[in-house]
Enzyme design. Structure first.
Site, PDB file in Angstrom:
ATOM      1  N   ARG A  41       9.001  99.820  60.803  1.00  0.00           N
ATOM      2  CA  ARG A  41       7.731  99.627  60.084  1.00  0.00           C
ATOM      3  C   ARG A  41       6.682 100.719  60.315  1.00  0.00           C
ATOM      4  O   ARG A  41       5.616 100.680  59.684  1.00  0.00           O
ATOM      5  CB  ARG A  41       7.097  98.258  60.393  1.00  0.00           C
ATOM      6  N   ASP A  42       6.935 101.680  61.201  1.00  0.00           N
ATOM      7  CA  ASP A  42       5.938 102.739  61.401  1.00  0.00           C
ATOM      8  C   ASP A  42       6.620 104.076  61.677  1.00  0.00           C
ATOM      9  O   ASP A  42       6.222 104.820  62.580  1.00  0.00           O
ATOM     10  CB  ASP A  42       4.988 102.381  62.541  1.00  0.00           C
ATOM     11  N   LEU A  43       7.635 104.385  60.891  1.00  0.00           N
ATOM     12  CA  LEU A  43       8.316 105.666  61.048  1.00  0.00           C
ATOM     13  C   LEU A  43       7.430 106.788  60.502  1.00  0.00           C
ATOM     14  O   LEU A  43       6.921 106.700  59.389  1.00  0.00           O
ATOM     15  CB  LEU A  43       9.652 105.654  60.305  1.00  0.00           C
ATOM     16  N   THR A  87       1.506 103.246  58.931  1.00  0.00           N
ATOM     17  CA  THR A  87       0.743 104.451  58.648  1.00  0.00           C
ATOM     18  C   THR A  87       0.839 104.757  57.159  1.00  0.00           C
ATOM     19  O   THR A  87       1.933 105.034  56.663  1.00  0.00           O
ATOM     20  CB  THR A  87       1.278 105.634  59.474  1.00  0.00           C
TER      21      THR A  87
END
Length: 267
Positions: A41-43, A87
Site C-alpha cells: 500500500r505504500d510502494l 503516497t
C-alpha cells in the site's frame, strides 16, 4: 545501501536493463508478501533500498510495511476499504479514491516506479496534492516513448497494461508481470541478473498475526497527510477541477474522509 529515490535523483541514466533488474526483484519480494495475503500500500522509491551482495550485484530490499494490510479471503469479510492511505505520487486509482484494494494496487505502484526509471519523469506531477489524486484516478500518463524515445514499444505496452485505471485490465499477479518482463528481455536480448529480493520480517508477521499498528512515525505522516488534504479540500471548493460531475463526487469523498479523520482524532 541507498534508497532508490536517492539513486534516481543522482544523474539516473534511465538504463533499461538496470531498471528491469531492480523491478523484477521488487516483484519477487512483493510476490512473497502477496502469497501471505498481504499488500504493501505504500510502494515508492523511498521505500526501496538498494544494497550490494558479495559479488557487487545490486540487491533490492523492500522497506516500510507499516501500511501493509491483510487481504481478506473470499467469505472472510470485506476487502480493504479503509479510506485513503499511502503516497499520492505512487498510489493506484482505486487507492486514491478510497476504494477496495487488492494486490493489483501494488502492481500499479510498481508500474509507476518503472515508468519513472525508464523515462526519468514521474507520470503525474502537480504542486497540488488534490490534483495529483485526481490525475491518478482520471488521467492517462504520457506514453513512455514521448519522454524517452529509447523505450521499446513492447516495454511501453507493458507499462500501459500495469498502469491501466481499472484493476481488471492489469496483470493479475506479480508472476504475470514478471513473465511479461522476462519475455521482453529475452526478445530484446536484455541481460538480467536475478537476485532474490530481501523482504522485512514484518511481512511474515503481518500474514500470521493481526495487521500491524502503524508506528509513531507513520501516524505522524498520516496526520500530516490528512491535515494537508483537509486544507486542500476546504480551500478548493470553487476550483475548476471540481466543475465536472466525476470530480465533484471524488471531492465529496475526500471531504467526508477528512471530516471522519478529524472526528476520530480530536473528538
Amino acid at each position: 545501501g541507498k534508497s532508490l529515490d536517492s539513486i534516481l535523483r543522482q544523474n539516473w541514466a534511465c538504463d533499461i536493463g538496470r531498471s528491469l533488474h531492480l523491478i523484477r526483484q521488487m516483484l519477487d519480494g512483493l510476490g512473497e508478501a502477496h502469497s501471505h495475503n498481504t499488500i504493501h500500500r505504500d510502494l515508492k522509491p523511498a521505500n526501496i533500498l538498494i544494497e550490494s551482495d558479495d559479488q557487487g550485484r545490486e540487491v533490492v530490499k523492500i522497506l516500510d510495511f507499516g501500511l501493509a494490510k491483510l487481504v481478506q479471503e473470499p467469505g472472510e469479510g470485506e476487502a480493504i476499504t479503509q479510506g485513503i492511505v499511502g503516497t499520492p505520487l505512487y498510489m493506484s486509482p482505486e487507492q486514491a479514491a478510497g476504494n477496495v484494494l487488492d494486490p493489483r494496487s501494488d502492481l500499479y505502484s510498481v508500474g509507476l516506479i518503472l515508468y519513472e526509471m525508464v523515462t526519468g519523469k514521474r507520470p503525474f506531477q502537480s504542486n497540488s496534492l488534490q490534483q495529483i489524486l485526481i490525475k491518478q484516478i482520471f488521467e492517462q500518463p504520457p506514453l513512455a516513448r514521448q519522454l524517452n524515445p529509447k523505450v521499446p514499444e513492447a516495454l511501453e505496452a507493458i507499462l500501459a497494461n500495469v498502469l491501466a485505471k481499472k484493476p481488471e485490465n492489469r496483470y493479475n499477479t506479480t508472476q504475470e508481470f514478471m513473465a511479461a518482463l522476462d519475455e521482453f528481455c529475452q526478445t530484446h536480448q536484455i541481460a538480467q541478473t536475478v537476485n532474490t529480493a530481501k523482504i522485512t520480517k514484518t511481512v511474515i508477521n503481518t500474514a500470521q498475526n493481526d495487521p500491524p499498528t502503524p508506528n509513531a512515525k507513520n501516524k505522524r505522516k498520516g496526520k500530516s497527510w490528512f491535515t494537508l488534504l483537509l486544507a486542500f479540500v476546504i480551500t478548493s471548493g470553487t476550483t475548476t477541477a471540481f466543475m465536472v460531475p466525476e470530480a465533484q463526487t471524488i471531492g465529496k469523498k475526500y471531504w467526508d474522509l477528512a471530516k471522519s479523520w478529524v472526528k476520530q482524532r480530536f473528538e
